[in-house]
Motif scaffolding. Structure first.
Motif, short mmCIF file in Angstrom:
data_model
loop_
_atom_site.label_atom_id
_atom_site.label_comp_id
_atom_site.label_asym_id
_atom_site.label_seq_id
_atom_site.Cartn_x
_atom_site.Cartn_y
_atom_site.Cartn_z
N MET A 199 45.40 68.32 32.02
CA MET A 199 45.58 69.01 33.31
C MET A 199 45.68 67.98 34.43
O MET A 199 44.85 67.08 34.52
N GLY A 200 46.70 68.11 35.27
CA GLY A 200 46.90 67.18 36.36
C GLY A 200 47.75 65.98 35.98
O GLY A 200 48.14 65.19 36.84
N ASN A 201 48.07 65.85 34.70
CA ASN A 201 48.88 64.71 34.25
C ASN A 201 50.34 65.13 34.17
O ASN A 201 50.68 66.07 33.46
N VAL A 202 51.21 64.43 34.89
CA VAL A 202 52.62 64.81 34.95
C VAL A 202 53.47 64.07 33.92
O VAL A 202 54.68 64.27 33.86
N ARG A 203 52.85 63.21 33.12
CA ARG A 203 53.61 62.47 32.11
C ARG A 203 53.70 63.28 30.83
O ARG A 203 52.67 63.66 30.26
N ALA A 204 54.90 63.50 30.34
CA ALA A 204 55.09 64.32 29.15
C ALA A 204 54.36 63.73 27.95
O ALA A 204 53.85 64.48 27.10
N ILE A 205 54.26 62.43 27.86
CA ILE A 205 53.64 61.79 26.71
C ILE A 205 52.16 62.13 26.60
O ILE A 205 51.56 62.02 25.53
N GLU A 206 51.55 62.60 27.67
CA GLU A 206 50.12 62.92 27.66
C GLU A 206 49.82 64.30 27.10
O GLU A 206 48.66 64.64 26.89
N TRP A 207 50.87 65.11 26.89
CA TRP A 207 50.68 66.47 26.41
C TRP A 207 50.97 66.50 24.91
O TRP A 207 52.02 66.05 24.46
N ASP A 208 50.05 67.08 24.14
CA ASP A 208 50.10 66.97 22.68
C ASP A 208 51.05 67.95 22.00
O ASP A 208 51.66 67.60 20.99
N TYR A 209 51.12 69.18 22.48
CA TYR A 209 51.83 70.22 21.75
C TYR A 209 52.99 70.75 22.59
O TYR A 209 52.84 70.96 23.79
N TRP A 210 54.11 71.02 21.91
CA TRP A 210 55.33 71.42 22.59
C TRP A 210 56.03 72.58 21.88
O TRP A 210 55.99 72.69 20.65
N GLY A 211 56.68 73.42 22.69
CA GLY A 211 57.56 74.42 22.13
C GLY A 211 58.95 73.86 21.91
O GLY A 211 59.21 72.68 22.17
N GLN A 212 59.85 74.71 21.48
CA GLN A 212 61.21 74.27 21.14
C GLN A 212 62.13 74.29 22.36
O GLN A 212 63.23 73.74 22.31
N GLY A 213 61.71 74.91 23.43
CA GLY A 213 62.49 74.95 24.66
C GLY A 213 63.34 76.20 24.80
O GLY A 213 63.73 76.83 23.81
N THR A 214 63.62 76.54 26.04
CA THR A 214 64.51 77.67 26.35
C THR A 214 65.45 77.24 27.48
O THR A 214 65.01 76.63 28.45
N GLN A 215 66.73 77.57 27.34
CA GLN A 215 67.73 77.12 28.29
C GLN A 215 67.74 78.02 29.53
O GLN A 215 67.80 79.25 29.42
N VAL A 216 67.72 77.38 30.69
CA VAL A 216 67.90 78.08 31.96
C VAL A 216 69.14 77.49 32.64
O VAL A 216 69.21 76.27 32.83
#
Length: 124
Positions: free
Chosen positions: A103-120
């Protein structure tokens, strides 16, 4: 292992709105901070917004502050991103992320789990 599935993306005209959802598999969902990132073609993945475990704290990038709102429903294991006044520059793949401590960290590398993404896609 937290599994995340985003939904709600699509094509919208400039000035329009969309609401993204991210459903999590984890039964301890309420112990994770959640975030949204986005990635436009040829660009790095960029922070959009984050929300704390209980939803009491939120954080936004300057580019979306005042237009986007992040929220969560821990009873449904779901986090949302309400996007209003959309601009063509908001066009990107939007990713949901989870982490206990980022929380509060804007670097993607600091976040462990990810979804597959959705296009906007926002048309002008």
């Amino acid at each position: 292992q937290v599994q995340l599935v985003e939904s709600g993306g699509g094509l919208v005209q400039a000035g329009g709105s969309l609401r993204l959802s991210c459903a999590a598999s984890e039964r301890t969902f309420d112990s994770y901070a959640m975030a949204w990132f986005r990635q436009a073609p040829g660009k790095e993945r960029a922070f959009v917004a984050a929300i704390s475990w209980g939803g009491g704290s939120t954080y936004y990038s300057n580019s979306v502050k005042g237009r986007f709102t992040i929220s969560r429903d821990n009873a449904k294991n779901t986090v949302y991103l309400e996007m209003n006044s959309l601009k063509p520059e908001d066009t990107a793949v939007y990713y949901c992320a989870a982490d206990r401590y980022a929380m509060g960290n804007v670097r993607a590398i600091e976040w462990d789990y990810w979804g597959q993404g959705t296009q906007v896609t926002v048309s002008s």
